[in-house]
Motif scaffolding. Structure first.
Motif, PDB file in Angstrom:
ATOM      1  N   LYS A 160      29.921  32.977  42.841  1.00 23.61           N
ATOM      2  CA  LYS A 160      30.221  31.681  42.253  1.00 23.61           C
ATOM      3  C   LYS A 160      30.514  31.826  40.760  1.00 23.61           C
ATOM      4  N   ILE A 161      31.677  31.318  40.344  1.00 21.93           N
ATOM      5  CA  ILE A 161      32.032  31.311  38.933  1.00 21.93           C
ATOM      6  C   ILE A 161      31.570  29.993  38.329  1.00 21.93           C
ATOM      7  N   PRO A 162      30.755  30.020  37.278  1.00 18.30           N
ATOM      8  CA  PRO A 162      30.286  28.769  36.667  1.00 18.30           C
ATOM      9  C   PRO A 162      31.458  27.912  36.187  1.00 18.30           C
ATOM     10  N   HIS A 163      31.407  26.622  36.458  1.00 17.53           N
ATOM     11  CA  HIS A 163      32.463  25.712  36.049  1.00 17.53           C
ATOM     12  C   HIS A 163      32.593  25.685  34.529  1.00 17.53           C
ATOM     13  N   ASN A 164      33.837  25.689  34.052  1.00 23.68           N
ATOM     14  CA  ASN A 164      34.153  25.529  32.628  1.00 23.68           C
ATOM     15  C   ASN A 164      33.521  26.600  31.741  1.00 23.68           C
ATOM     16  N   VAL A 165      33.313  27.787  32.310  1.00 26.38           N
ATOM     17  CA  VAL A 165      32.843  28.928  31.527  1.00 26.38           C
ATOM     18  C   VAL A 165      33.951  29.963  31.489  1.00 26.38           C
ATOM     19  N   GLY A 166      34.388  30.302  30.281  1.00 26.07           N
ATOM     20  CA  GLY A 166      35.447  31.290  30.137  1.00 26.07           C
ATOM     21  C   GLY A 166      34.891  32.667  29.836  1.00 26.07           C
ATOM     22  N   ASP A 167      35.603  33.410  28.988  1.00 24.50           N
ATOM     23  CA  ASP A 167      35.160  34.755  28.626  1.00 24.50           C
ATOM     24  C   ASP A 167      34.103  34.730  27.525  1.00 24.50           C
ATOM     25  N   PHE A 168      34.018  33.639  26.781  1.00 26.67           N
ATOM     26  CA  PHE A 168      33.101  33.533  25.649  1.00 26.67           C
ATOM     27  C   PHE A 168      31.658  33.522  26.145  1.00 26.67           C
ATOM     28  N   ARG A 169      30.910  34.547  25.769  1.00 25.55           N
ATOM     29  CA  ARG A 169      29.538  34.718  26.223  1.00 25.55           C
ATOM     30  C   ARG A 169      28.905  35.857  25.439  1.00 25.55           C
ATOM     31  N   LEU A 182      31.994  49.178  37.103  1.00 27.19           N
ATOM     32  CA  LEU A 182      32.831  48.672  38.190  1.00 27.19           C
ATOM     33  C   LEU A 182      34.196  49.348  38.121  1.00 27.19           C
ATOM     34  N   PRO A 183      34.669  49.943  39.217  1.00 30.23           N
ATOM     35  CA  PRO A 183      35.824  50.843  39.141  1.00 30.23           C
ATOM     36  C   PRO A 183      37.192  50.198  39.334  1.00 30.23           C
ATOM     37  N   GLU A 184      37.259  48.927  39.760  1.00 31.07           N
ATOM     38  CA  GLU A 184      38.574  48.415  40.132  1.00 31.07           C
ATOM     39  C   GLU A 184      39.528  48.312  38.944  1.00 31.07           C
ATOM     40  N   ARG A 185      40.817  48.495  39.232  1.00 34.38           N
ATOM     41  CA  ARG A 185      41.856  48.451  38.200  1.00 34.38           C
ATOM     42  C   ARG A 185      42.381  47.042  37.972  1.00 34.38           C
ATOM     43  N   GLN A 186      42.588  46.297  39.046  1.00 27.34           N
ATOM     44  CA  GLN A 186      43.023  44.902  38.941  1.00 27.34           C
ATOM     45  C   GLN A 186      41.785  44.056  38.650  1.00 27.34           C
ATOM     46  N   ARG A 187      41.619  43.676  37.389  1.00 31.28           N
ATOM     47  CA  ARG A 187      40.336  43.114  36.967  1.00 31.28           C
ATOM     48  C   ARG A 187      40.466  41.613  36.680  1.00 31.28           C
ATOM     49  N   PHE A 188      39.709  40.835  37.442  1.00 31.53           N
ATOM     50  CA  PHE A 188      39.555  39.406  37.178  1.00 31.53           C
ATOM     51  C   PHE A 188      38.201  39.253  36.506  1.00 31.53           C
ATOM     52  N   MET A 189      38.215  39.195  35.162  1.00 34.08           N
ATOM     53  CA  MET A 189      36.987  39.354  34.400  1.00 34.08           C
ATOM     54  C   MET A 189      35.970  38.240  34.652  1.00 34.08           C
ATOM     55  N   PHE A 193      32.264  39.211  35.592  1.00 33.67           N
ATOM     56  CA  PHE A 193      31.123  38.735  34.809  1.00 33.67           C
ATOM     57  C   PHE A 193      30.082  38.078  35.712  1.00 33.67           C
ATOM     58  N   ALA A 194      30.562  37.257  36.644  1.00 28.16           N
ATOM     59  CA  ALA A 194      29.639  36.554  37.538  1.00 28.16           C
ATOM     60  C   ALA A 194      29.006  37.511  38.549  1.00 28.16           C
ATOM     61  N   TRP A 195      29.745  38.508  38.975  1.00 23.56           N
ATOM     62  CA  TRP A 195      29.274  39.410  40.036  1.00 23.56           C
ATOM     63  C   TRP A 195      28.064  40.223  39.598  1.00 23.56           C
ATOM     64  N   ILE A 196      28.025  40.659  38.333  1.00 23.57           N
ATOM     65  CA  ILE A 196      26.948  41.557  37.906  1.00 23.57           C
ATOM     66  C   ILE A 196      25.602  40.842  37.836  1.00 23.57           C
TER      67      ILE A 196
END
Length: 323
Positions: A160-169, A182-189, A193-196
């Motif tokens: 789950k990606i928190p609503h209205n939360v961008g990269d700023f953290r 995390l090894p993937e090349r195509q990165r949806f940051m 961020f949420a996965w870890i």
């Protein structure tokens, strides 16, 4: 943070990571805003990792000049434009701090919130999210499409990606190291961020308008970005099309039985070319959509198997300040 007389006193290092792409008009605003914040925080050292993502204006030269004047500014020069996700990844990889704060260089994410993020980190949070409580500076269409994306993504994905939360953290070093593993090349940051996970605190802020320049994200880029996010963290779209295909097959069998029964009772009915054409076009369109969706996932597999690096660095400017 307490120490005894026998313990060495260490001052934590905070890394601020900012990707830049054709932001020459706003660099001075960024410098002034960041320096004002740094001067107001005691017992903390700062480094600002500026990543030039293949800018075509004077962004790079200005950043290099800035790093020459102030050793706290470091510049990572990429060989070309790799995109914001890759530039952000590069900045995080080069950051040396005990905590890392990604921030947009256009200052829509207010640097004034950095002391609040650091305070929450000092209280024990491993990740401190900055949530946009008010997006009045964004257009109505952008606000609604963002709301739709978060809702749609979180229904499909277990992450789950928190609503209205961008990269700023703010991320503690333990979270940063996990992210870097995390090894993937195509990165949806946002998804990574949420996965870890980790112990997370949320603080709210009001999003500001840009200080200078124009956004680099068009409607088409935002659409592709959303598609990237959905296909990166969920296989539900593939499963949905399995159900659509099954339902379509059942409807087709039912309609075939109806046609056979009607033919046996009333004989052959020649009219019906229009309805037949509509049915063929409808199911043909469904097939093309499903094949296209399958292609998105296959494309991701193709890109990952090539194992190309996420970014390439031409040069790092500025000497890390070890003081």
């Amino acid at each position: 943070m307490t120490t005894t007389a026998t313990e060495p006193t260490t001052t934590p290092l905070i890394s601020i990571v900012a990707p830049f792409y054709n932001e020459a008009e706003g660099i001075e605003y960024f410098r002034e805003a960041i320096l004002a914040v740094m001067e107001g925080i005691a017992d903390v050292r700062f480094e600002i990792v500026c990543v030039d993502d293949g800018s075509k204006d004077s962004t790079l030269s200005q950043l290099v000049a800035l790093s020459t004047r102030d050793p706290r500014f470091r510049v990572v020069e990429l060989t070309r434009n790799f995109g914001k996700e890759a530039a952000l990844t590069a900045g995080i990889d080069f950051a040396r701090g005990n905590a890392v704060i990604p921030i947009d260089s256009d200052l829509q994410d207010p640097p004034e919130l950095i002391p609040v993020l650091i305070d929450e980190w000092r209280k024990g949070a491993e990740v401190v999210l900055a949530r946009r409580a008010d997006r009045g500076t964004d257009s109505f269409l952008k606000r609604k499409t963002a709301e739709m994306f978060y809702s749609f993504h979180n229904r499909l994905s277990s992450v789950k990606i928190p609503h209205n939360v961008g990269d700023f953290r703010l991320m503690d070093r333990v979270a940063v190291d996990a992210l870097k593993s995390l090894p993937e090349r195509q990165r949806f940051m946002k998804g990574l961020f949420a996965w870890i996970g980790y112990k997370t605190v949320v603080v709210d802020y009001v999003r500001k308008p840009r200080m200078a320049g124009e956004t680099k994200f068009s409607g088409w880029k935002l659409w592709n970005f959303a598609l990237e996010g959905i296909t990166s963290f969920s296989t539900a779209p593939l499963r949905i099309w399995t159900y659509v295909g099954g339902i379509g097959a059942l409807l087709t069998v039912a309609y075939a039985l109806f046609i056979i029964t009607r033919t046996l009772i009333h004989g052959i009915d020649l009219p019906g070319y229009a309805s037949l054409l509509v049915a063929i076009l409808f199911f043909g369109s469904l097939q093309l959509i499903s094949v296209g969706l399958l292609g998105e996932y296959i494309g991701r597999i193709y890109l990952e198997t090539k194992q190309r690096p996420t970014y390439l660095v031409r040069r790092e400017h500025g000497t890390p300040d070890e003081s």
